[in-house]
Motif scaffolding. Structure first.
Motif, PDB file in Angstrom:
ATOM      1  N   GLY A 193     -54.043  -1.007  14.006  1.00 24.12           N
ATOM      2  CA  GLY A 193     -55.081  -1.987  14.323  1.00 24.12           C
ATOM      3  C   GLY A 193     -54.609  -3.412  14.128  1.00 24.12           C
ATOM      4  N   GLY A 194     -55.185  -4.285  14.910  1.00 20.34           N
ATOM      5  CA  GLY A 194     -54.828  -5.700  14.862  1.00 20.34           C
ATOM      6  C   GLY A 194     -55.209  -6.373  13.560  1.00 20.34           C
ATOM      7  N   GLU A 195     -56.341  -5.965  13.004  1.00 23.29           N
ATOM      8  CA  GLU A 195     -56.800  -6.548  11.732  1.00 23.29           C
ATOM      9  C   GLU A 195     -55.807  -6.225  10.612  1.00 23.29           C
ATOM     10  OE1 GLU A 195     -59.691  -8.348  11.069  1.00 23.29           O
ATOM     11  OE2 GLU A 195     -59.933  -8.471  13.230  1.00 23.29           O
ATOM     12  N   TYR A 196     -55.377  -4.986  10.569  1.00 21.64           N
ATOM     13  CA  TYR A 196     -54.420  -4.552   9.545  1.00 21.64           C
ATOM     14  C   TYR A 196     -53.139  -5.365   9.652  1.00 21.64           C
ATOM     15  CZ  TYR A 196     -50.993  -1.553   7.209  1.00 21.64           C
ATOM     16  OH  TYR A 196     -49.992  -1.070   6.411  1.00 21.64           O
ATOM     17  N   PHE A 197     -52.623  -5.495  10.867  1.00 22.10           N
ATOM     18  CA  PHE A 197     -51.376  -6.226  11.082  1.00 22.10           C
ATOM     19  C   PHE A 197     -51.542  -7.698  10.733  1.00 22.10           C
ATOM     20  CE2 PHE A 197     -48.175  -8.496  13.453  1.00 22.10           C
ATOM     21  CZ  PHE A 197     -47.044  -7.748  13.201  1.00 22.10           C
ATOM     22  N   ARG A 198     -52.646  -8.290  11.147  1.00 26.72           N
ATOM     23  CA  ARG A 198     -52.866  -9.715  10.882  1.00 26.72           C
ATOM     24  C   ARG A 198     -52.945 -10.000   9.385  1.00 26.72           C
ATOM     25  NH1 ARG A 198     -57.773 -11.219  13.512  1.00 26.72           N
ATOM     26  NH2 ARG A 198     -58.826 -10.968  11.533  1.00 26.72           N
ATOM     27  N   ASP A 199     -53.620  -9.124   8.653  1.00 22.24           N
ATOM     28  CA  ASP A 199     -53.716  -9.306   7.204  1.00 22.24           C
ATOM     29  C   ASP A 199     -52.346  -9.208   6.537  1.00 22.24           C
ATOM     30  OD1 ASP A 199     -56.432  -9.637   7.473  1.00 22.24           O
ATOM     31  OD2 ASP A 199     -56.920  -7.571   6.918  1.00 22.24           O
ATOM     32  N   ARG A 200     -51.545  -8.229   6.954  1.00 23.19           N
ATOM     33  CA  ARG A 200     -50.207  -8.064   6.392  1.00 23.19           C
ATOM     34  C   ARG A 200     -49.312  -9.255   6.770  1.00 23.19           C
ATOM     35  NH1 ARG A 200     -48.617  -2.601   4.533  1.00 23.19           N
ATOM     36  NH2 ARG A 200     -46.601  -3.619   4.689  1.00 23.19           N
ATOM     37  N   LEU A 201     -49.423  -9.713   7.997  1.00 21.35           N
ATOM     38  CA  LEU A 201     -48.625 -10.845   8.461  1.00 21.35           C
ATOM     39  C   LEU A 201     -48.982 -12.105   7.683  1.00 21.35           C
ATOM     40  CD1 LEU A 201     -46.592 -11.920  10.594  1.00 21.35           C
ATOM     41  CD2 LEU A 201     -48.571 -12.433  12.020  1.00 21.35           C
ATOM     42  N   ARG A 202     -50.252 -12.349   7.523  1.00 22.88           N
ATOM     43  CA  ARG A 202     -50.691 -13.536   6.783  1.00 22.88           C
ATOM     44  C   ARG A 202     -50.215 -13.475   5.336  1.00 22.88           C
ATOM     45  NH1 ARG A 202     -56.454 -13.763   7.362  1.00 22.88           N
ATOM     46  NH2 ARG A 202     -56.041 -14.698   9.380  1.00 22.88           N
ATOM     47  N   ALA A 203     -50.285 -12.288   4.728  1.00 26.69           N
ATOM     48  CA  ALA A 203     -49.840 -12.144   3.336  1.00 26.69           C
ATOM     49  C   ALA A 203     -48.336 -12.402   3.218  1.00 26.69           C
ATOM     50  CB  ALA A 203     -50.174 -10.744   2.827  1.00 26.69           C
ATOM     51  N   ALA A 204     -47.560 -11.910   4.188  1.00 30.90           N
ATOM     52  CA  ALA A 204     -46.109 -12.113   4.141  1.00 30.90           C
ATOM     53  C   ALA A 204     -45.748 -13.584   4.292  1.00 30.90           C
ATOM     54  CB  ALA A 204     -45.441 -11.287   5.233  1.00 30.90           C
ATOM     55  N   PHE A 205     -46.407 -14.284   5.207  1.00 28.03           N
ATOM     56  CA  PHE A 205     -46.101 -15.701   5.402  1.00 28.03           C
ATOM     57  C   PHE A 205     -46.602 -16.530   4.228  1.00 28.03           C
ATOM     58  CE2 PHE A 205     -44.823 -14.547   9.559  1.00 28.03           C
ATOM     59  CZ  PHE A 205     -44.101 -15.606  10.076  1.00 28.03           C
ATOM     60  N   THR A 206     -47.728 -16.163   3.656  1.00 33.06           N
ATOM     61  CA  THR A 206     -48.262 -16.893   2.516  1.00 33.06           C
ATOM     62  C   THR A 206     -47.369 -16.716   1.296  1.00 33.06           C
ATOM     63  OG1 THR A 206     -50.495 -16.580   3.366  1.00 33.06           O
ATOM     64  CG2 THR A 206     -50.301 -17.217   1.066  1.00 33.06           C
ATOM     65  N   LYS A 207     -46.839 -15.509   1.122  1.00 30.13           N
ATOM     66  CA  LYS A 207     -45.965 -15.237  -0.020  1.00 30.13           C
ATOM     67  C   LYS A 207     -44.725 -16.122   0.024  1.00 30.13           C
ATOM     68  CE  LYS A 207     -43.129 -11.763  -0.149  1.00 30.13           C
ATOM     69  NZ  LYS A 207     -42.521 -10.441  -0.150  1.00 30.13           N
ATOM     70  N   ASN A 208     -44.213 -16.406   1.200  1.00 31.42           N
ATOM     71  CA  ASN A 208     -42.971 -17.160   1.335  1.00 31.42           C
ATOM     72  C   ASN A 208     -43.178 -18.615   1.716  1.00 31.42           C
ATOM     73  OD1 ASN A 208     -41.234 -14.946   0.803  1.00 31.42           O
ATOM     74  ND2 ASN A 208     -41.750 -14.150   2.816  1.00 31.42           N
ATOM     75  N   LYS A 209     -44.391 -19.126   1.612  1.00 33.04           N
ATOM     76  CA  LYS A 209     -44.634 -20.497   2.064  1.00 33.04           C
ATOM     77  C   LYS A 209     -44.010 -21.553   1.154  1.00 33.04           C
ATOM     78  CE  LYS A 209     -49.047 -21.651  -0.042  1.00 33.04           C
ATOM     79  NZ  LYS A 209     -50.410 -22.023   0.222  1.00 33.04           N
ATOM     80  N   SER A 210     -43.665 -21.193  -0.068  1.00 34.71           N
ATOM     81  CA  SER A 210     -43.094 -22.173  -0.986  1.00 34.71           C
ATOM     82  C   SER A 210     -41.578 -22.276  -0.886  1.00 34.71           C
ATOM     83  CB  SER A 210     -43.481 -21.818  -2.423  1.00 34.71           C
ATOM     84  OG  SER A 210     -42.940 -20.549  -2.758  1.00 34.71           O
ATOM     85  N   VAL A 211     -40.953 -21.476  -0.031  1.00 39.47           N
ATOM     86  CA  VAL A 211     -39.495 -21.519   0.122  1.00 39.47           C
ATOM     87  C   VAL A 211     -39.103 -22.822   0.805  1.00 39.47           C
ATOM     88  CG1 VAL A 211     -37.509 -20.395   1.188  1.00 39.47           C
ATOM     89  CG2 VAL A 211     -39.356 -19.013   0.242  1.00 39.47           C
ATOM     90  N   GLN A 212     -38.144 -23.543   0.216  1.00 40.98           N
ATOM     91  CA  GLN A 212     -37.716 -24.832   0.748  1.00 40.98           C
ATOM     92  C   GLN A 212     -36.283 -24.822   1.267  1.00 40.98           C
ATOM     93  OE1 GLN A 212     -39.579 -27.631   1.046  1.00 40.98           O
ATOM     94  NE2 GLN A 212     -41.345 -26.508   0.321  1.00 40.98           N
ATOM     95  N   ASP A 213     -35.487 -23.852   0.864  1.00 38.19           N
ATOM     96  CA  ASP A 213     -34.087 -23.799   1.247  1.00 38.19           C
ATOM     97  C   ASP A 213     -33.950 -23.434   2.726  1.00 38.19           C
ATOM     98  OD1 ASP A 213     -31.299 -23.744   1.029  1.00 38.19           O
ATOM     99  OD2 ASP A 213     -31.300 -21.598   0.593  1.00 38.19           O
ATOM    100  N   PRO A 214     -33.314 -24.286   3.546  1.00 36.74           N
ATOM    101  CA  PRO A 214     -33.193 -24.007   4.981  1.00 36.74           C
ATOM    102  C   PRO A 214     -32.448 -22.708   5.298  1.00 36.74           C
ATOM    103  CG  PRO A 214     -32.647 -26.291   4.532  1.00 36.74           C
ATOM    104  CD  PRO A 214     -32.800 -25.617   3.214  1.00 36.74           C
ATOM    105  N   GLU A 215     -31.467 -22.359   4.489  1.00 32.37           N
ATOM    106  CA  GLU A 215     -30.723 -21.113   4.736  1.00 32.37           C
ATOM    107  C   GLU A 215     -31.618 -19.902   4.538  1.00 32.37           C
ATOM    108  OE1 GLU A 215     -27.740 -20.827   6.079  1.00 32.37           O
ATOM    109  OE2 GLU A 215     -27.808 -23.014   6.237  1.00 32.37           O
TER     110      GLU A 215
END
Length: 120
Positions: free
Chosen positions: A63-85
């Motif tokens: 389902g799209g809802e399941y995927f969207r929730d997982r995608l948002r969680a993954a991007f939110t978890k890594n939003k503080s990464v600053q290193d370009p590499e």
């Protein structure tokens, strides 16, 4: 030092054209920008990847809802990464996931067509 900002407003009258002139300081405050957008030129690529994955996730088997929730969680978890590499590595991993999703959808489509036309 003052910079002159001109606001031209011409009104045709019988006597003269009217021109307004305003004085603006040269240190006019610019609109606020987050430090992340100025510090990281990869932001546009990350946003493009997020939108692409979001689009691909609409037809996810769970389902799209399941995927969207997982995608948002993954991007939110890594939003503080600053290193370009590290960001480039994560973008590469995200593009790999996008290719895998496309392969999954093609396989599902192939199986549906095969089932429709061939008896097993």
């Amino acid at each position: 030092m003052l910079m002159f900002c001109y606001f031209l407003f011409s009104q045709q009258t019988e006597e003269q054209d009217i021109v307004f002139q305003f004085d603006c300081p040269s240190s006019h405050p610019s609109p606020p920008q987050s430090s992340w957008t100025m510090a990281n030129p990869l932001r546009a690529e990350v946003v493009r990847l997020y939108k692409n994955l979001l689009y691909l996730g609409r037809e996810y088997p769970k389902g799209g809802e399941y995927f969207r929730d997982r995608l948002r969680a993954a991007f939110t978890k890594n939003k503080s990464v600053q290193d370009p590499e590290q960001i480039k590595e994560m973008i590469t991993r995200g593009e790999y996931v996008a290719r895998e999703l496309e392969a999954l959808y093609y396989l599902r489509k192939y199986r549906a067509l095969k089932k429709r036309y061939y008896e097993e």
